[in-house]
Enzyme design. Sequence first.
Site, mmCIF file in Angstrom:
data_model
loop_
_atom_site.group_PDB
_atom_site.id
_atom_site.type_symbol
_atom_site.label_atom_id
_atom_site.label_comp_id
_atom_site.label_asym_id
_atom_site.label_seq_id
_atom_site.Cartn_x
_atom_site.Cartn_y
_atom_site.Cartn_z
ATOM 1 N N ASP A 7 0.882 -1.171 0.000
ATOM 2 C CA ASP A 7 0.000 0.000 0.000
ATOM 3 C C ASP A 7 0.915 1.215 0.000
ATOM 4 O O ASP A 7 1.431 1.605 1.047
ATOM 5 C CB ASP A 7 -0.909 -0.014 1.223
ATOM 6 C CG ASP A 7 -1.832 1.198 1.278
ATOM 7 O OD1 ASP A 7 -2.157 1.751 0.216
ATOM 8 O OD2 ASP A 7 -2.213 1.593 2.394
ATOM 9 N N GLU A 68 -1.598 -1.686 -4.472
ATOM 10 C CA GLU A 68 -2.882 -1.008 -4.578
ATOM 11 C C GLU A 68 -2.785 0.073 -5.633
ATOM 12 O O GLU A 68 -1.836 0.850 -5.659
ATOM 13 C CB GLU A 68 -3.297 -0.410 -3.235
ATOM 14 C CG GLU A 68 -4.703 0.137 -3.258
ATOM 15 C CD GLU A 68 -5.217 0.498 -1.886
ATOM 16 O OE1 GLU A 68 -5.801 -0.384 -1.235
ATOM 17 O OE2 GLU A 68 -5.028 1.652 -1.474
ATOM 18 N N ASP A 141 -2.119 1.194 7.145
ATOM 19 C CA ASP A 141 -1.368 0.966 5.896
ATOM 20 C C ASP A 141 -0.893 -0.480 5.794
ATOM 21 O O ASP A 141 -0.906 -1.070 4.713
ATOM 22 C CB ASP A 141 -0.161 1.912 5.811
ATOM 23 C CG ASP A 141 -0.574 3.366 5.868
ATOM 24 O OD1 ASP A 141 -1.229 3.824 4.926
ATOM 25 O OD2 ASP A 141 -0.249 4.029 6.867
#
Length: 168
Positions: A7, A68, A141
């Site tokens: 992420d 992501e 995160d």
Amino acid sequence: MLVLGVDPGTATTGFGLVRENQDGSLSLVEYGVISTPADLTMPQRLLELHQKLRQLLLLHQPASSAVEKLFFAKNVTNAISVGQARGVVLLALAQAGLEVAEYTPMEVKQAIVGYGGADKNQVQQMVRALLYMDEIPKPDDAADALAVAICHLHSLKARALYHSDPSA
């Protein structure tokens, strides 16, 4: 198979390493964040992110990776910053020779919870359950990175089933 989920972010990049076992169950290998100090210049922050991610890749040597996808944010400055970090992450993964899959937040939620509109807590609770964790992973995160890794493992399994089906 060991998968690294990422992420991306400039200040904080979440990572999660998840292994799919022979029986199809999932095992948590490691998760956390790569943080860069706010007092560094952007090039220094990106260099630090790259170096720390390369160390993580050398240590664990995952077989595949997933990141992501960046979606348009209301804060353009933040979106540009995340985009720069994302570029560094993609570069490090490519340098390691890894296949890189990319998933939108909605795709990750769909894979983890079964509903693309799931909220953050629902995703975190499912990540906790799927990885047999006592508590939801923190910080957010890192939890998001674990969800990306799990999403990728589910996607790989679905693709393998589809390609092995003679009627497909």
